[in-house]
Design a protein around this motif. Structure first.
Motif, PDB file in Angstrom:
ATOM      1  N   UNK A  16      -8.664  -5.138 -15.808  1.00 36.60           N
ATOM      2  CA  UNK A  16      -8.128  -4.712 -14.451  1.00 36.60           C
ATOM      3  C   UNK A  16      -9.470  -4.133 -13.768  1.00 36.60           C
ATOM      4  N   UNK A  17      -9.557  -4.313 -12.528  1.00 31.45           N
ATOM      5  CA  UNK A  17     -10.768  -4.465 -11.610  1.00 31.45           C
ATOM      6  C   UNK A  17     -10.699  -3.029 -11.259  1.00 31.45           C
ATOM      7  N   UNK A  18     -11.925  -2.275 -11.081  1.00 32.30           N
ATOM      8  CA  UNK A  18     -12.358  -0.965 -10.699  1.00 32.30           C
ATOM      9  C   UNK A  18     -11.778  -0.824  -9.389  1.00 32.30           C
ATOM     10  N   UNK A  19     -10.923   0.141  -9.132  1.00 36.06           N
ATOM     11  CA  UNK A  19     -10.635   0.604  -7.808  1.00 36.06           C
ATOM     12  C   UNK A  19      -9.808  -0.562  -7.289  1.00 36.06           C
ATOM     13  N   UNK A  20      -9.034  -1.377  -7.856  1.00 33.52           N
ATOM     14  CA  UNK A  20      -8.161  -2.279  -7.464  1.00 33.52           C
ATOM     15  C   UNK A  20      -6.936  -1.951  -6.488  1.00 33.52           C
ATOM     16  N   UNK A  21      -6.333  -0.866  -7.024  1.00 30.91           N
ATOM     17  CA  UNK A  21      -5.303  -0.235  -6.256  1.00 30.91           C
ATOM     18  C   UNK A  21      -5.698   0.405  -5.019  1.00 30.91           C
ATOM     19  N   UNK A  22      -6.875   0.887  -5.186  1.00 29.31           N
ATOM     20  CA  UNK A  22      -7.355   1.531  -3.692  1.00 29.31           C
ATOM     21  C   UNK A  22      -7.711   0.470  -2.741  1.00 29.31           C
TER      22      UNK A  22
ATOM     23  N   UNK B 159      -6.066  -0.164   0.887  1.00 31.64           N
ATOM     24  CA  UNK B 159      -7.168  -0.079   2.160  1.00 31.64           C
ATOM     25  C   UNK B 159      -6.749  -1.412   2.749  1.00 31.64           C
ATOM     26  N   UNK B 160      -6.742  -2.573   2.174  1.00 38.66           N
ATOM     27  CA  UNK B 160      -6.534  -4.043   2.736  1.00 38.66           C
ATOM     28  C   UNK B 160      -4.943  -3.938   3.620  1.00 38.66           C
ATOM     29  N   UNK B 161      -4.144  -3.498   2.730  1.00 36.51           N
ATOM     30  CA  UNK B 161      -2.823  -3.441   3.591  1.00 36.51           C
ATOM     31  C   UNK B 161      -2.614  -2.454   4.624  1.00 36.51           C
ATOM     32  N   UNK B 162      -3.222  -1.300   4.675  1.00 36.88           N
ATOM     33  CA  UNK B 162      -3.303  -0.544   5.706  1.00 36.88           C
ATOM     34  C   UNK B 162      -3.953  -1.292   6.977  1.00 36.88           C
TER      35      UNK B 162
END
Length: 55
Positions: free
Chosen positions: A35-41, A45-48
């Motif tokens: 799991x990549x560090x900060x992947x959800x964030x 951000x990309x979606x936003x």
């Protein structure tokens, strides 16, 4: 370690698979990348950014 760090720094999975000599990027992800560090964030951000209006 290299593969996980590369993903964390934004290297694409296809590029990473090529660097590691893998034909199938999915096998690269299954074997080397956790799991990549900060992947959800990053995803949020990309979606936003897709929905932000410019003034």
């Amino acid at each position: 370690m290299f593969a996980s760090e590369a993903i964390n720094e934004g290297v694409g999975v296809y590029t990473l698979a090529d660097l590691l000599g893998h034909e199938d990027p999915a096998s690269t992800l299954r074997r080397y990348v956790h799991r990549a560090t900060g992947a959800i964030e990053k995803a949020r951000n990309a979606n936003g950014q897709c929905y932000r209006l410019t003034a």
